[in-house]
Design a protein around this motif. Sequence first.
Motif, short mmCIF file in Angstrom:
data_model
loop_
_atom_site.label_atom_id
_atom_site.label_comp_id
_atom_site.label_asym_id
_atom_site.label_seq_id
_atom_site.Cartn_x
_atom_site.Cartn_y
_atom_site.Cartn_z
N ILE A 88 50.74 56.17 23.41
CA ILE A 88 49.69 56.91 22.70
C ILE A 88 50.23 58.25 22.21
O ILE A 88 50.06 58.64 21.05
CB ILE A 88 48.48 57.14 23.64
CG1 ILE A 88 47.85 55.81 24.03
CG2 ILE A 88 47.44 58.04 22.96
CD1 ILE A 88 46.92 55.89 25.23
N LEU A 89 50.89 58.99 23.10
CA LEU A 89 51.40 60.32 22.77
C LEU A 89 52.44 60.26 21.65
O LEU A 89 52.49 61.15 20.80
CB LEU A 89 52.01 60.97 24.02
CG LEU A 89 51.02 61.35 25.12
CD1 LEU A 89 51.77 61.75 26.39
CD2 LEU A 89 50.10 62.48 24.66
N VAL A 95 45.44 61.39 24.85
CA VAL A 95 45.08 60.52 25.98
C VAL A 95 43.90 61.12 26.73
O VAL A 95 43.94 62.29 27.14
CB VAL A 95 46.27 60.36 26.94
CG1 VAL A 95 45.87 59.48 28.13
CG2 VAL A 95 47.48 59.77 26.22
N THR A 96 42.85 60.33 26.93
CA THR A 96 41.75 60.77 27.78
C THR A 96 41.62 59.80 28.95
O THR A 96 41.14 58.68 28.79
CB THR A 96 40.43 60.91 26.99
OG1 THR A 96 39.43 61.46 27.85
CG2 THR A 96 39.97 59.61 26.38
N PRO A 97 42.11 60.19 30.13
CA PRO A 97 42.06 59.30 31.30
C PRO A 97 40.63 59.13 31.80
O PRO A 97 39.79 60.01 31.64
CB PRO A 97 42.92 60.04 32.34
CG PRO A 97 43.64 61.12 31.59
CD PRO A 97 42.77 61.47 30.44
N ILE A 180 46.41 65.78 26.20
CA ILE A 180 45.62 65.12 27.23
C ILE A 180 44.24 65.73 27.30
O ILE A 180 44.06 66.94 27.20
CB ILE A 180 46.30 65.26 28.62
CG1 ILE A 180 47.77 64.87 28.56
CG2 ILE A 180 45.56 64.40 29.67
CD1 ILE A 180 48.04 63.42 28.33
N LEU A 181 43.24 64.87 27.47
CA LEU A 181 41.85 65.31 27.66
C LEU A 181 41.34 64.80 29.01
O LEU A 181 40.57 63.83 29.08
CB LEU A 181 40.95 64.78 26.55
CG LEU A 181 40.98 65.48 25.19
CD1 LEU A 181 40.14 64.69 24.19
CD2 LEU A 181 40.48 66.91 25.29
N PRO A 182 41.77 65.42 30.11
CA PRO A 182 41.19 65.04 31.41
C PRO A 182 39.81 65.65 31.55
O PRO A 182 39.38 66.46 30.72
CB PRO A 182 42.18 65.65 32.41
CG PRO A 182 42.71 66.85 31.70
CD PRO A 182 42.75 66.49 30.23
N LEU A 196 44.25 70.02 27.04
CA LEU A 196 45.60 70.43 27.44
C LEU A 196 46.57 70.13 26.30
O LEU A 196 46.70 68.98 25.87
CB LEU A 196 46.04 69.68 28.70
CG LEU A 196 45.23 69.96 29.97
CD1 LEU A 196 45.76 69.11 31.12
CD2 LEU A 196 45.25 71.44 30.34
N SER A 197 47.25 71.16 25.83
CA SER A 197 48.23 70.98 24.75
C SER A 197 49.52 70.41 25.31
O SER A 197 49.75 70.38 26.53
CB SER A 197 48.51 72.32 24.06
OG SER A 197 49.25 73.17 24.93
#
Length: 433
Positions: A88-89, A95-97, A180-182, A196-197
Amino acid sequence: MPFRSHLPDVQLSEKSLSEFIFHQIKDLGDKIALVDNSIGGKSLTFKQVYDQSRNCAGYLREAGLDKGDVVGLCSPSSLEFPVAMLGILACGGVVTPCNPAYSVEEILQQFQISKPKMVFVYEDCLNTMKEVQRKTDSLEKMFIIGESNEFITMSEMIGDEYSEDFPKYISINSDKDVAILPYSSGTTGLPKSVMLSHRNITSSFLIFRDSVHHGNSDILYSDRPMYHAGGFWGLIRSLSMGQKLVLEKEFDTETMLRAIEKYKIIDLLTGKELSENKTGEILAQGPQVMKGYMGNPDATARTITKDGWIHTGDIGYVDNDGILYIIDRLKEVIKYKSLQVSPAELESAILKHPKVMDVGVIGIPDTYAGELPKAFVVKKVDNLTKDDVNAFVKSELADYKQLRGGIEFVKKIPKSATGKIQRIELKKMAGNK
């Protein structure tokens, strides 16, 4: 007053997160990268992680994944998780876990914020995700981690036939572009999506690497789920340092001890500025600080100051040697009259009692005092009484820290998958009495 680390400055990276990890692992060849201890020790080499991730990226690019598109990753810890993440990256995706144990409504609450275009979902959670897809407009495609006769599976996405489709010219601004989107834990309300960048994550690793010295021959063990920050961070660290990561889907003491023996695993582990040895909330500043909460500028403004300091929510102090100590969480502190009572301190004291198995402490509302400390206790032996616990606490702690809110014996303390006490659940239990 601001305290600056005594360690030297870290040389930051301009690479995207996927470029950073690919650069670290591309020459590690057949060295073992990941071992899934929950399925008999099945493993992947660094070469397999590298190749499969890039092939996955090629497939995703052909499937329509563009820079900035969000992709859900709803799976327990697995060998497929890092492959999907890096794929994905590498496309410039975000990415959203997601916790695979969540209900339809819980996933919808998160997806309404992050609006994923695609999702990787563990086979056992497929029916839940199908219902989520029916109720959301953004989700176009699903890929299955496991077996499926209905949807494309991961094993079909990582073949060498997709290597030529790897996206080679994705321009990433490591400081501005989100990787990332945790989600926050939702301790004080609904979870928020943390932006998060790429630099947030790579700088966190580089700061860690330069301050804690471990070799690439070390073997790490993690029972923390990869969809959670703890497990995700362990994954980033092990890949970036070329270390073997032994993963477990659930914690079990006997299983962990056998794994340690088998793999020789190392152990891990008012608004006024205050001076040394003064306790208060810890604020932090640096390249690792998140960009903010997605779609929630008010919460972002409450958390990050205008000059870039983030309210960590941790209570602590700095000693005369510049060592930072964290002693509790601000939002969990019990306000008894004008005094602050630490649930963690009470829990630590009560756990010293030989007849106590586990404990969780919360504050319950009181008209006169504001809040009163109440303990939920799991007995180790049946003859433990409330008087025993009260007497023990009186012998250990000051008067204002006593359990004036009462003691309740329970079979189990509600905890998250990462072992964090779910105080919201304890408050619900207290409210039902």
